[in-house]
Design an enzyme around this catalytic site. Structure first.
Site, PDB file in Angstrom:
ATOM      1  N   ARG A 112       0.841  -1.180   0.000  1.00  0.00           N
ATOM      2  CA  ARG A 112       0.000   0.000   0.000  1.00  0.00           C
ATOM      3  C   ARG A 112       0.878   1.232   0.000  1.00  0.00           C
ATOM      4  O   ARG A 112       1.688   1.414   0.908  1.00  0.00           O
ATOM      5  CB  ARG A 112      -0.888  -0.037   1.245  1.00  0.00           C
ATOM      6  CG  ARG A 112      -2.081   0.838   1.143  1.00  0.00           C
ATOM      7  CD  ARG A 112      -3.149   0.461   2.139  1.00  0.00           C
ATOM      8  NE  ARG A 112      -2.701   0.339   3.515  1.00  0.00           N
ATOM      9  CZ  ARG A 112      -3.466   0.634   4.562  1.00  0.00           C
ATOM     10  NH1 ARG A 112      -4.694   1.044   4.357  1.00  0.00           N
ATOM     11  NH2 ARG A 112      -3.025   0.479   5.781  1.00  0.00           N
ATOM     12  N   THR A 116      -0.830   7.591  -0.955  1.00  0.00           N
ATOM     13  CA  THR A 116      -2.105   7.534  -1.697  1.00  0.00           C
ATOM     14  C   THR A 116      -3.019   6.438  -1.152  1.00  0.00           C
ATOM     15  O   THR A 116      -4.205   6.425  -1.426  1.00  0.00           O
ATOM     16  CB  THR A 116      -1.848   7.224  -3.179  1.00  0.00           C
ATOM     17  OG1 THR A 116      -1.255   5.908  -3.260  1.00  0.00           O
ATOM     18  CG2 THR A 116      -0.892   8.225  -3.822  1.00  0.00           C
TER      19      THR A 116
END
Ligand code: URA
Length: 217
Positions: A112, A116
């Site tokens: 991840r 963002t």
């Protein structure tokens, strides 16, 4: 529908079995050690596997018991495919494999992006003939739902049609995201928590599942 040990809608099943809930509470406690956390995840994954495989199709096979012949129920079709979203998915995978040792196994590596919160793929290795298999995707934490939705995009591109998503804990935001992105994919979880914090962690949650499972920081 309330099934006694689970609350079920068409898209979401929450496994409320007392053993699952008890073990999950110990896992949530920050004082729980890495070794204990790992052991509990293995135990819970077997209990969740029982729920997630509830609708697997059966056929019968003629066998001889010591007493007589019978048409005995056996699993139908190709072997199950288990897809672990690395790395925390492996904690759920191991327990399920104990119950279904003949399952085929695939891995999807997604991290991840911390800014963002969008998933970035770094690895993908999948079993063959996904179109003919029941495919169970495992990841302990359904947070934003972005990684899970992306992993399922990849599986559908590879031909998978019959997919179930299994997690330990979900955030309402992740459940909603999955419902919008993949309404055909049922989600099975032990609990849906309150919300996600600004860093994308589930609240109250259990922290970073990968770190707690492997003792990293
Ligand atoms: N991933 C985790 O490991 N924990 C969370 O709370 C959210 C995503």
């Amino acid at each position: 529908m309330n099934t006694g040990t689970g609350t079920t809608s068409e898209h979401l099943t929450i496994v409320k079995h007392p053993l699952v809930q008890h073990k999950l509470s110990i896992m949530r406690d920050k004082a729980t050690s890495t070794a204990k956390f790992r052991q509990l995840l293995r135990e819970i994954s077997m209990l969740l596997a029982y729920e997630v495989t509830r609708h697997l199709p059966l056929t019968t096979e003629r066998i001889d018991t010591p007493i007589c012949e019978m048409d005995a129920p056996t699993l139908q079709g190709r072997k199950l495919a288990l897809i672990s979203i690395l790395r925390a998915g492996n904690g759920l995978l191991d327990g399920i494999l104990e119950l279904v040792p003949s399952a085929r196994v695939g891995f999807v590596g997604l991290y991840r992006d911390p800014e963002t919160l969008q998933p970035v793929q770094y690895y993908c290795k999948l079993p063959s003939e996904l179109a003919d298999r029941v495919v169970i995707v495992v990841d302990p934490m359904l947070a934003t739902g972005n990684s899970s939705a992306k992993a399922i995009d990849l599986l559908k591109e590879a031909g998978a049609k019959n997919i179930i998503f299994l997690c330990l804990l979900a955030a309402p935001e992740g459940v909603q995201r999955m419902k919008e992105a993949h309404p055909d994919v049922p989600v099975v979880t032990a609990a849906v928590d309150d919300h996600l914090n600004d860093h994308g962690y589930i609240v109250p949650g259990l922290g970073d599942a990968g770190d707690r499972l492997y003792g990293t920081k």
